[in-house]
Write a protein that holds these residues in place. Structure first.
Motif, PDB file in Angstrom:
ATOM      1  N   TYR A 155     -45.230  -9.980  -5.668  1.00  0.00           N
ATOM      2  CA  TYR A 155     -44.305  -9.694  -6.700  1.00  0.00           C
ATOM      3  C   TYR A 155     -43.897 -10.989  -7.308  1.00  0.00           C
ATOM      4  O   TYR A 155     -44.117 -12.186  -6.531  1.00  0.00           O
ATOM      5  CB  TYR A 155     -43.150  -8.897  -6.360  1.00  0.00           C
ATOM      6  CG  TYR A 155     -43.490  -7.581  -6.363  1.00  0.00           C
ATOM      7  CD1 TYR A 155     -44.237  -7.085  -5.184  1.00  0.00           C
ATOM      8  CD2 TYR A 155     -43.044  -6.480  -7.046  1.00  0.00           C
ATOM      9  CE1 TYR A 155     -44.384  -5.549  -4.836  1.00  0.00           C
ATOM     10  CE2 TYR A 155     -43.206  -5.220  -6.803  1.00  0.00           C
ATOM     11  CZ  TYR A 155     -43.894  -4.676  -5.608  1.00  0.00           C
ATOM     12  OH  TYR A 155     -44.094  -3.485  -5.498  1.00  0.00           O
ATOM     13  N   GLU A 196     -41.609  -8.143 -11.221  1.00  0.00           N
ATOM     14  CA  GLU A 196     -42.512  -7.280 -11.287  1.00  0.00           C
ATOM     15  C   GLU A 196     -43.771  -7.671 -10.499  1.00  0.00           C
ATOM     16  O   GLU A 196     -43.852  -8.377  -9.938  1.00  0.00           O
ATOM     17  CB  GLU A 196     -43.354  -7.772 -12.757  1.00  0.00           C
ATOM     18  CG  GLU A 196     -43.841  -9.033 -12.895  1.00  0.00           C
ATOM     19  CD  GLU A 196     -44.436  -9.381 -14.220  1.00  0.00           C
ATOM     20  OE1 GLU A 196     -44.723  -8.561 -15.111  1.00  0.00           O
ATOM     21  OE2 GLU A 196     -44.512 -10.661 -14.459  1.00  0.00           O
ATOM     22  N   ALA A 215     -51.560  -6.253 -12.270  1.00  0.00           N
ATOM     23  CA  ALA A 215     -50.883  -6.252 -13.410  1.00  0.00           C
ATOM     24  C   ALA A 215     -51.938  -6.746 -14.538  1.00  0.00           C
ATOM     25  O   ALA A 215     -52.640  -7.449 -14.376  1.00  0.00           O
ATOM     26  CB  ALA A 215     -49.832  -6.943 -13.394  1.00  0.00           C
TER      27      ALA A 215
END
Length: 119
Positions: free
Chosen positions: A36, A45, A59
């Motif tokens: 993250y 995130e 992501a």
């Protein structure tokens, strides 16, 4: 499970960096590991995760530039994150996390490692 992250630093735009996170303790109970990040002024995130069997997920913002791998040697599990084509917006504190446990699982977090992308 204990996690120790390393590999952050100052990198120029377009450069590459590899982050590593070594897990010790009850590593046989690890189900997944991931990275993250928290950029200044933003929420933390997920950037990449990988299951113990090797299935990975990224992501959208990092797909094609980041590569996550997992390995296990001598009862230690290591999750590595190769970051290519670094951009200033990749500047953040990066944290590794593992999901581990027998039956019921819980999250374990490593300390953060700072990545700064600047010329």
């Amino acid at each position: 499970v204990q996690l120790q992250a390393s590999g952050g630093g100052l990198v120029q735009p377009g450069g590459s960096l590899t982050l590593s996170c070594v897990a010790t303790g009850d590593t046989l109970s690890i189900k997944a590991m991931g990275w993250y990040r928290r950029a200044p002024g933003k929420q933390r995130e997920l950037v990449a995760s990988i299951m113990s069997g090797g299935t990975s997920n990224y992501a959208d913002s990092v797909a094609g530039r980041f590569n996550i791998t997992i390995s296990r040697v001598n009862a230690k599990s290591t999750v590595s994150l190769l970051i290519n084509s670094l951009k200033p917006e990749d500047t953040a504190v990066y944290y590794c996390k593992t999901v581990a446990g027998w039956g019921a699982t819980r999250d374990y977090w490593g300390q953060g490692t700072q990545v700064t992308v600047s010329s």
